[in-house]
Design a protein around this motif. Structure first.
Motif, PDB file in Angstrom:
ATOM      1  N   TYR A   1       0.853  -1.187   0.000  1.00 52.68           N
ATOM      2  CA  TYR A   1       0.000   0.000   0.000  1.00 52.68           C
ATOM      3  C   TYR A   1       0.885   1.232   0.000  1.00 52.68           C
ATOM      4  O   TYR A   1       2.087   1.162   0.310  1.00 52.68           O
ATOM      5  N   VAL A   2       0.288   2.365  -0.338  1.00 55.69           N
ATOM      6  CA  VAL A   2       0.991   3.645  -0.279  1.00 55.69           C
ATOM      7  C   VAL A   2       0.029   4.670   0.309  1.00 55.69           C
ATOM      8  O   VAL A   2      -1.150   4.714  -0.059  1.00 55.69           O
ATOM      9  N   ARG A   3       0.509   5.466   1.226  1.00 53.04           N
ATOM     10  CA  ARG A   3      -0.242   6.595   1.754  1.00 53.04           C
ATOM     11  C   ARG A   3       0.655   7.821   1.718  1.00 53.04           C
ATOM     12  O   ARG A   3       1.884   7.696   1.547  1.00 53.04           O
ATOM     13  N   ALA A   4       0.066   9.001   1.853  1.00 54.33           N
ATOM     14  CA  ALA A   4       0.851  10.228   1.817  1.00 54.33           C
ATOM     15  C   ALA A   4       0.706  10.987   3.134  1.00 54.33           C
ATOM     16  O   ALA A   4      -0.390  11.050   3.707  1.00 54.33           O
ATOM     17  N   ARG A   5       1.817  11.564   3.589  1.00 54.31           N
ATOM     18  CA  ARG A   5       1.834  12.443   4.761  1.00 54.31           C
ATOM     19  C   ARG A   5       2.399  13.790   4.313  1.00 54.31           C
ATOM     20  O   ARG A   5       3.514  13.854   3.795  1.00 54.31           O
ATOM     21  N   VAL A   6       1.625  14.837   4.489  1.00 57.85           N
ATOM     22  CA  VAL A   6       1.999  16.175   4.034  1.00 57.85           C
ATOM     23  C   VAL A   6       2.300  17.036   5.251  1.00 57.85           C
ATOM     24  O   VAL A   6       1.470  17.128   6.176  1.00 57.85           O
ATOM     25  N   THR A   7       3.467  17.669   5.275  1.00 58.75           N
ATOM     26  CA  THR A   7       3.856  18.531   6.387  1.00 58.75           C
ATOM     27  C   THR A   7       4.116  19.936   5.876  1.00 58.75           C
ATOM     28  O   THR A   7       4.966  20.138   5.006  1.00 58.75           O
ATOM     29  N   GLN A   8       3.388  20.907   6.409  1.00 56.70           N
ATOM     30  CA  GLN A   8       3.584  22.303   6.039  1.00 56.70           C
ATOM     31  C   GLN A   8       4.793  22.886   6.772  1.00 56.70           C
ATOM     32  O   GLN A   8       5.233  22.333   7.778  1.00 56.70           O
ATOM     33  N   PRO A   9       5.312  24.023   6.315  1.00 62.32           N
ATOM     34  CA  PRO A   9       6.415  24.665   7.033  1.00 62.32           C
ATOM     35  C   PRO A   9       6.096  24.994   8.490  1.00 62.32           C
ATOM     36  O   PRO A   9       6.999  25.033   9.325  1.00 62.32           O
ATOM     37  N   ASP A  10       4.809  25.214   8.820  1.00 60.61           N
ATOM     38  CA  ASP A  10       4.436  25.510  10.209  1.00 60.61           C
ATOM     39  C   ASP A  10       4.244  24.251  11.052  1.00 60.61           C
ATOM     40  O   ASP A  10       3.859  24.329  12.223  1.00 60.61           O
ATOM     41  N   GLY A  11       4.507  23.077  10.469  1.00 62.86           N
ATOM     42  CA  GLY A  11       4.411  21.827  11.207  1.00 62.86           C
ATOM     43  C   GLY A  11       3.066  21.143  11.137  1.00 62.86           C
ATOM     44  O   GLY A  11       2.942  19.985  11.551  1.00 62.86           O
ATOM     45  N   LYS A  12       2.049  21.811  10.617  1.00 65.34           N
ATOM     46  CA  LYS A  12       0.739  21.181  10.503  1.00 65.34           C
ATOM     47  C   LYS A  12       0.776  20.113   9.412  1.00 65.34           C
ATOM     48  O   LYS A  12       1.477  20.258   8.418  1.00 65.34           O
ATOM     49  N   ARG A  13      -0.039  19.077   9.609  1.00 58.88           N
ATOM     50  CA  ARG A  13       0.050  17.915   8.726  1.00 58.88           C
ATOM     51  C   ARG A  13      -1.306  17.504   8.164  1.00 58.88           C
ATOM     52  O   ARG A  13      -2.357  17.835   8.714  1.00 58.88           O
ATOM     53  N   ALA A  14      -1.236  16.743   7.075  1.00 59.04           N
ATOM     54  CA  ALA A  14      -2.407  16.052   6.530  1.00 59.04           C
ATOM     55  C   ALA A  14      -1.981  14.632   6.197  1.00 59.04           C
ATOM     56  O   ALA A  14      -0.835  14.390   5.787  1.00 59.04           O
ATOM     57  N   TRP A  15      -2.917  13.694   6.350  1.00 55.75           N
ATOM     58  CA  TRP A  15      -2.656  12.293   6.078  1.00 55.75           C
ATOM     59  C   TRP A  15      -3.730  11.751   5.144  1.00 55.75           C
ATOM     60  O   TRP A  15      -4.926  11.825   5.460  1.00 55.75           O
ATOM     61  N   THR A  16      -3.335  11.211   4.020  1.00 50.08           N
ATOM     62  CA  THR A  16      -4.306  10.502   3.180  1.00 50.08           C
ATOM     63  C   THR A  16      -4.503   9.102   3.745  1.00 50.08           C
ATOM     64  O   THR A  16      -3.752   8.652   4.618  1.00 50.08           O
ATOM     65  N   GLN A  17      -5.500   8.417   3.212  1.00 49.49           N
ATOM     66  CA  GLN A  17      -5.643   7.009   3.554  1.00 49.49           C
ATOM     67  C   GLN A  17      -4.590   6.194   2.808  1.00 49.49           C
ATOM     68  O   GLN A  17      -3.919   6.701   1.911  1.00 49.49           O
ATOM     69  N   ALA A  18      -4.459   4.942   3.194  1.00 48.13           N
ATOM     70  CA  ALA A  18      -3.542   4.017   2.531  1.00 48.13           C
ATOM     71  C   ALA A  18      -4.280   3.361   1.366  1.00 48.13           C
ATOM     72  O   ALA A  18      -5.382   2.839   1.539  1.00 48.13           O
ATOM     73  N   TYR A  19      -3.671   3.401   0.197  1.00 44.47           N
ATOM     74  CA  TYR A  19      -4.303   2.851  -1.001  1.00 44.47           C
ATOM     75  C   TYR A  19      -3.589   1.562  -1.405  1.00 44.47           C
ATOM     76  O   TYR A  19      -2.375   1.541  -1.623  1.00 44.47           O
ATOM     77  N   ALA A  20      -4.395   0.496  -1.483  1.00 41.77           N
ATOM     78  CA  ALA A  20      -3.864  -0.849  -1.691  1.00 41.77           C
ATOM     79  C   ALA A  20      -3.451  -1.056  -3.142  1.00 41.77           C
ATOM     80  O   ALA A  20      -3.973  -0.414  -4.071  1.00 41.77           O
ATOM     81  N   THR A  21      -2.523  -1.980  -3.337  1.00 43.45           N
ATOM     82  CA  THR A  21      -2.084  -2.361  -4.672  1.00 43.45           C
ATOM     83  C   THR A  21      -2.504  -3.802  -4.962  1.00 43.45           C
ATOM     84  O   THR A  21      -2.727  -4.605  -4.047  1.00 43.45           O
ATOM     85  N   VAL A  22      -2.609  -4.128  -6.247  1.00 40.92           N
ATOM     86  CA  VAL A  22      -2.892  -5.490  -6.690  1.00 40.92           C
ATOM     87  C   VAL A  22      -2.020  -5.765  -7.913  1.00 40.92           C
ATOM     88  O   VAL A  22      -1.499  -4.856  -8.549  1.00 40.92           O
ATOM     89  N   GLU A  23      -1.869  -7.029  -8.256  1.00 36.66           N
ATOM     90  CA  GLU A  23      -1.096  -7.395  -9.427  1.00 36.66           C
ATOM     91  C   GLU A  23      -2.014  -7.476 -10.648  1.00 36.66           C
ATOM     92  O   GLU A  23      -3.200  -7.776 -10.516  1.00 36.66           O
TER      93      GLU A  23
END
Length: 352
Positions: free
Chosen positions: A330-352
Motif C-alpha cells: 500500500y501507499v499513503r501520503a503524509r503532508v507537512t507544512q512549514p508551520d508543522g501542521k500535517r495532513a494524512w491521506t488514507q492508505a491505497y492498496a495495490t494489486v497485481e
C-alpha cells in the motif's frame, strides 16, 4: 590514480542514489521513467471537492463546558460542513435544538462516545451515524470491550471510530487487531492528554495505525485514519479539559452536505485527516499516486508498509507524485507544512 578513480565513481553512485531518494520541484515524480511496475492501485480515485468536519465533540451534556447549541454554532460559523456531537454514553439527537437543524451547507451527525473500562484502562469508541444510544460498561479485557462496542455500533447501522489509543496508554496495536475491524482510528487528537505522539518507549497513534495496516492491509479489514478536536473547552480557561476547537479535522469526499452523504463517506473511508494542513486534490491512477497541498513549501512523504518512507518530495507549488516501483502493499501520503501542521491521506492498496 586507480584508487582516486574508484572513489570518484563511488561518490557519483552515491550522489545518484541520494538524488533518487530526494526530489524538489512542483511536479516531481517518483519511479523510473518508462519502467512500469507489475503492480497497480486497486481502485482509481480523483477528488478535489471536500467537506470539512469534526468527529469527536463534547458538550455540557457530558464533560464539555458549553451547550450543544453553542458548540454547533462554533463549527457552523468557522467553515465546517458538519460536526458529530459525541457525549459520553448518550446519543445526541441532531434535531434536539434549533442550531442543529440541517441546512444546504451544514449538518449535525448523530454520535455518542461509548465509554468503557477494561483492565483498569479507559476504552472509548465513537458510535457515528447510529439510531439509538448504546451506553458503556465494564469488561474483563480491552479486546472484549472493543468487540462489544464495535458490534453494537454495527447493529445500530453506524460507523465505529476507535478513539485515542494512547489515552492512559490503554490500547495497543495488538488489542485493535484482536477485535473486529472498525472503520476509523484516531491518529491525531487536539486533546493534550492523549499522547498522540507516543513517548520514548511507546509508539505514536500514527505508528499504531501502520502496524494495523501492515498486518491487515488497507482494504477490507483495514482501518482509516482520522484527526479530531476531541473538543471539551469552548470557553477559554473554563474548568473543562483544555481541548479546544479547530485543532484537527477530516475532509470527506462528497459534493453533498447531508447526513446520508457524510455517513456514506465515513463508512467507505473516503476522507483525509488533518491537523491543519489542507489538500486541493488527491488522485490515484493505475500506477501513480498524486497529492496537491494547498500550502507552499510543503514536504510530501509517501509511506508504505511498516511505516517505511518510500519517497520524500519538497514542493514550492503543484503536486507530488509517487509511481509504483514493485513490492508496495500500500501507499499513503503524509503532508507537512512549514508551520508543522500535517495532513494524512488514507492508505491505497495495490494489486497485481
Amino acid at each position: 590514480m586507480k584508487n582516486r578513480a574508484r572513489w570518484i565513481a563511488l561518490l557519483l553512485i552515491g550522489a545518484a542514489a541520494a538524488f533518487a531518494c530526494w526530489k524538489e520541484g512542483p511536479t516531481a515524480a517518483s519511479g523510473a521513467e518508462g519502467a512500469r511496475s507489475p503492480l497497480r492501485f486497486a481502485e482509481p480515485l480523483d477528488v478535489e471537492v471536500f467537506q470539512r468536519g469534526n468527529l469527536h465533540t463534547h458538550t455540557s451534556l457530558s464533560d464539555g463546558d458549553s451547550a450543544p447549541d453553542d458548540v454547533v454554532r462554533w463549527y457552523r460559523e468557522n467553515g465546517y460542513a458538519f460536526v458529530a456531537l459525541t457525549d459520553h454514553n448518550q446519543r445526541v439527537d441532531p434535531t434536539m435544538s434549533p442550531a442543529s437543524q440541517p441546512s444546504p451547507n451544514f449538518v449535525v451527525i448523530p454520535g455518542e462516545e461509548v465509554t468503557m473500562t477494561a483492565e483498569g484502562r479507559p476504552v472509548h469508541v465513537n458510535a457515528l451515524c447510529t439510531q439509538r444510544t448504546i451506553g458503556g460498561g465494564h469488561f474483563p479485557t480491552k479486546v472484549e470491550a472493543l468487540r462489544w462496542a464495535i458490534g453494537r455500533v454495527r447493529a445500530e447501522g453506524g460507523v465505529a471510530l476507535i478513539n485515542h489509543p494512547n489515552f492512559d496508554w490503554a490500547l495497543s496495536a495488538g488489542d485493535i487487531m484482536a477485535a473486529p475491524p472498525a472503520e476509523l482510528l484516531e491518529i491525531y487528537s487536539g486533546h493534550p492528554y492523549v499522547h498522540t505522539e507516543g513517548d520514548a518507549t511507546r509508539p505514536s497513534h500514527e505508528a499504531i495505525w501502520d502496524v494495523v495496516l501492515t498486518a491487515r492491509g488497507p482494504a477490507g479489514a483495514g482501518i482509516a485514519a482520522v484527526a479530531v478536536d476531541d473538543l471539551h473547552q469552548l470557553v477559554p480557561e473554563s474548568s473543562a479539559p483544555p481541548a479546544g476547537p479547530g485543532r484537527a479535522f477530516i475532509e470527506v469526499f462528497s459534493r453533498e452536505v447531508s447526513s446520508a452523504a457524510i455517513c456514506n463517506a465515513l463508512a467507505r473511508r473516503r476522507l483525509y485527516a488533518s491537523s491543519g494542513a489542507r489538500l486541493r486534490r488527491i488522485a490515484v491512477a493505475e500506477d501513480s499516486f498524486s497529492v496537491w497541498p494547498a500550502a507552499t513549501g510543503a514536504v510530501v512523504e509517501f509511506v508504505g508498509a511498516g511505516g517505511r518512507v518510500l519517497d520524500r518530495q519538497r514542493l514550492l507549488t503543484g503536486r507530488a507524485t509517487y509511481r509504483l516501483r514493485g513490492g508496495e502493499r500500500y501507499v499513503r501520503a503524509r503532508v507537512t507544512q512549514p508551520d508543522g501542521k500535517r495532513a494524512w491521506t488514507q492508505a491505497y492498496a495495490t494489486v497485481e
